[in-house]
Write a protein that holds these residues in place. Sequence first.
Motif, PDB file in Angstrom:
ATOM      1  N   ALA A 151       0.697  -1.837  -5.402  1.00 57.75           N
ATOM      2  CA  ALA A 151       1.537  -2.589  -6.336  1.00 57.75           C
ATOM      3  C   ALA A 151       2.758  -3.160  -5.627  1.00 57.75           C
ATOM      4  O   ALA A 151       3.168  -4.301  -5.895  1.00 57.75           O
ATOM      5  N   ASN A 152       3.349  -2.415  -4.705  1.00 60.46           N
ATOM      6  CA  ASN A 152       4.506  -2.912  -3.971  1.00 60.46           C
ATOM      7  C   ASN A 152       4.130  -4.076  -3.066  1.00 60.46           C
ATOM      8  O   ASN A 152       4.914  -5.019  -2.892  1.00 60.46           O
ATOM      9  N   GLN A 153       2.929  -4.006  -2.475  1.00 66.13           N
ATOM     10  CA  GLN A 153       2.467  -5.148  -1.684  1.00 66.13           C
ATOM     11  C   GLN A 153       2.318  -6.378  -2.571  1.00 66.13           C
ATOM     12  O   GLN A 153       2.741  -7.489  -2.203  1.00 66.13           O
ATOM     13  N   ALA A 154       1.736  -6.197  -3.735  1.00 69.62           N
ATOM     14  CA  ALA A 154       1.537  -7.319  -4.648  1.00 69.62           C
ATOM     15  C   ALA A 154       2.869  -7.904  -5.110  1.00 69.62           C
ATOM     16  O   ALA A 154       3.013  -9.124  -5.249  1.00 69.62           O
ATOM     17  N   LYS A 155       3.851  -7.039  -5.348  1.00 72.41           N
ATOM     18  CA  LYS A 155       5.164  -7.525  -5.784  1.00 72.41           C
ATOM     19  C   LYS A 155       5.848  -8.325  -4.687  1.00 72.41           C
ATOM     20  O   LYS A 155       6.527  -9.314  -4.969  1.00 72.41           O
ATOM     21  N   ALA A 198       8.769   8.231  -6.697  1.00 73.90           N
ATOM     22  CA  ALA A 198       8.454   6.806  -6.831  1.00 73.90           C
ATOM     23  C   ALA A 198       9.562   5.936  -6.263  1.00 73.90           C
ATOM     24  O   ALA A 198       9.301   4.906  -5.623  1.00 73.90           O
ATOM     25  N   GLU A 199      10.814   6.331  -6.478  1.00 77.82           N
ATOM     26  CA  GLU A 199      11.936   5.550  -5.959  1.00 77.82           C
ATOM     27  C   GLU A 199      11.994   5.634  -4.438  1.00 77.82           C
ATOM     28  O   GLU A 199      12.256   4.627  -3.752  1.00 77.82           O
ATOM     29  N   LYS A 200      11.769   6.826  -3.896  1.00 74.01           N
ATOM     30  CA  LYS A 200      11.745   6.956  -2.440  1.00 74.01           C
ATOM     31  C   LYS A 200      10.620   6.102  -1.851  1.00 74.01           C
ATOM     32  O   LYS A 200      10.800   5.439  -0.815  1.00 74.01           O
ATOM     33  N   GLN A 201       9.460   6.104  -2.508  1.00 75.74           N
ATOM     34  CA  GLN A 201       8.353   5.318  -1.989  1.00 75.74           C
ATOM     35  C   GLN A 201       8.667   3.828  -2.031  1.00 75.74           C
ATOM     36  O   GLN A 201       8.292   3.093  -1.110  1.00 75.74           O
ATOM     37  N   ASP A 202       9.322   3.363  -3.091  1.00 78.52           N
ATOM     38  CA  ASP A 202       9.663   1.948  -3.163  1.00 78.52           C
ATOM     39  C   ASP A 202      10.515   1.528  -1.966  1.00 78.52           C
ATOM     40  O   ASP A 202      10.313   0.464  -1.375  1.00 78.52           O
ATOM     41  N   ILE A 203      11.477   2.365  -1.614  1.00 80.25           N
ATOM     42  CA  ILE A 203      12.333   2.059  -0.456  1.00 80.25           C
ATOM     43  C   ILE A 203      11.521   2.123   0.828  1.00 80.25           C
ATOM     44  O   ILE A 203      11.580   1.225   1.679  1.00 80.25           O
ATOM     45  N   PRO A 252      -0.987   5.944  -3.460  1.00 79.39           N
ATOM     46  CA  PRO A 252      -1.663   4.755  -2.912  1.00 79.39           C
ATOM     47  C   PRO A 252      -1.651   3.569  -3.869  1.00 79.39           C
ATOM     48  O   PRO A 252      -1.534   2.414  -3.434  1.00 79.39           O
ATOM     49  N   VAL A 253      -1.776   3.836  -5.151  1.00 78.82           N
ATOM     50  CA  VAL A 253      -1.770   2.744  -6.125  1.00 78.82           C
ATOM     51  C   VAL A 253      -0.413   2.057  -6.138  1.00 78.82           C
ATOM     52  O   VAL A 253      -0.320   0.828  -6.241  1.00 78.82           O
ATOM     53  N   ARG A 254       0.647   2.838  -6.023  1.00 81.04           N
ATOM     54  CA  ARG A 254       1.988   2.249  -6.015  1.00 81.04           C
ATOM     55  C   ARG A 254       2.195   1.394  -4.766  1.00 81.04           C
ATOM     56  O   ARG A 254       2.851   0.353  -4.815  1.00 81.04           O
TER      57      ARG A 254
END
Length: 455
Positions: free
Chosen positions: A58-62, A153-158, A53-55
């Motif tokens: 962070a992705n929304q913020a980015k 983490a990489e899968k979540q970023d995508i 959830p924290v990531r």
Amino acid sequence: MTIATPPSPATLPLRSLLLAAAFGLADVALASGSAAATQSSPGGAATRFVRDPVRFEANQAKLVAATRSRSPAMADALDRSFRQDILGAVSAELRRVGLDTSDVADMTAAYWVMAWEAANGIIGETTDPALVDGARRQIAGKMAKSTAALRDAEKQDIADAMLLQALVIDARMKAVAGQGAAARRKMSDAIHAEAAQILRTDLRRTTLTPAGFAPASGSPPATQAPAAPPPVTPPGRAASHAGNWQRVEGVYFKSYTSFGVGGMMIQDFEPVVLFRDGSYYEVEGPALEDVDLAASRAANPRAWGTWRRQGATFLLTDDRGRTEDYRLQQGSFFKAYPAEAIGGKLARPYKRISGGGNSALGGTMAIAAQTNLAFSPDGSFSTDSSAGAVGANVAASSRRRGGVGRYRIERHTISFVDPRGATRREFFALGSEGATPRVDSDMIFIGDRVFVKDD
């Protein structure tokens, strides 16, 4: 598929996405002319990940930060939307259609389905879960191999990038839902064009079935096949359509938006030929004297349109009837010059850089490719290319030398002769600069691609 999220302004653009192309999804069973019926099982562990959830925050913020540098207003709209529990708000609808936010293929399917519905003018309708499941299984079959080695983490970023961009599409369509047919069509056209750039698929020529995406009945394959090589012409053979040049009013080049390294939107350029009959042709690659113009117009109507001039302003209307105005030498439309403007010889190296990835969204994957061409005044040239991919836990690169050959440029044609004597002819043009046009040899066009000097 409609998702309950606060609407963003109707002008909010899809700015940063080349993830589908980066992971080889551009050919999702469409090139073959049939849906991926054989890919009946999802990607399983290869596409699933443990969500952080924290990531996600962070992705929304980015995404907000990446947007703010281009448009503060758009960034503010995103920020307001992201203050709520996005995953909580969309989970019910995603579960209804069988999608899991902890599966990268599922979230990629969400983007494909949302983009397909928007491109086809579908707003607020209930999507059949069987159709979404077909897209999910089809895409999972394509992604499983490329995502198996990625960390969670990489899968979540995508997955996050896909989900957030799907939500942006949904918000944009909802924003125009009550504004009349013209506004809805304009937004649909914009999303359709963006998706065509990203997915290399015409979503208006596809249908969504329980087996996945497939070409619509009576339509050619929706995915753009790799460009065919320019015609190979043995030395001495005459051009087959030399008379084309008698129809030409002028040669120019114009800017357009493309997706570059890291998924960033960048400005690219393409050569355009204006004909005396009021039509124009966006160069596809081969030398003009080797093009059957009637066949080109029938096979690729997107490359054609009409033009007219008002003083220094050119009005270009595409095959869908959309008109854009370009003021000569004012940033988007320029005069192009033939080889004779520099004496018919090139004497420097040039390069072209392209690529993709998700780093523009704060992700970890960046993919880049570079093509180098070095020309000498004695008529020789050399070429090589390189490519690389960089991620959080992966780095790979390759380089390929293309050898040395001979070249010749005449008017708007460049001929490459390999050591075996075979000749390949492509369109050629020199760039220009200044309010009063003057030749700029720092920029050249070979085929439909722009190359710039390599310092």
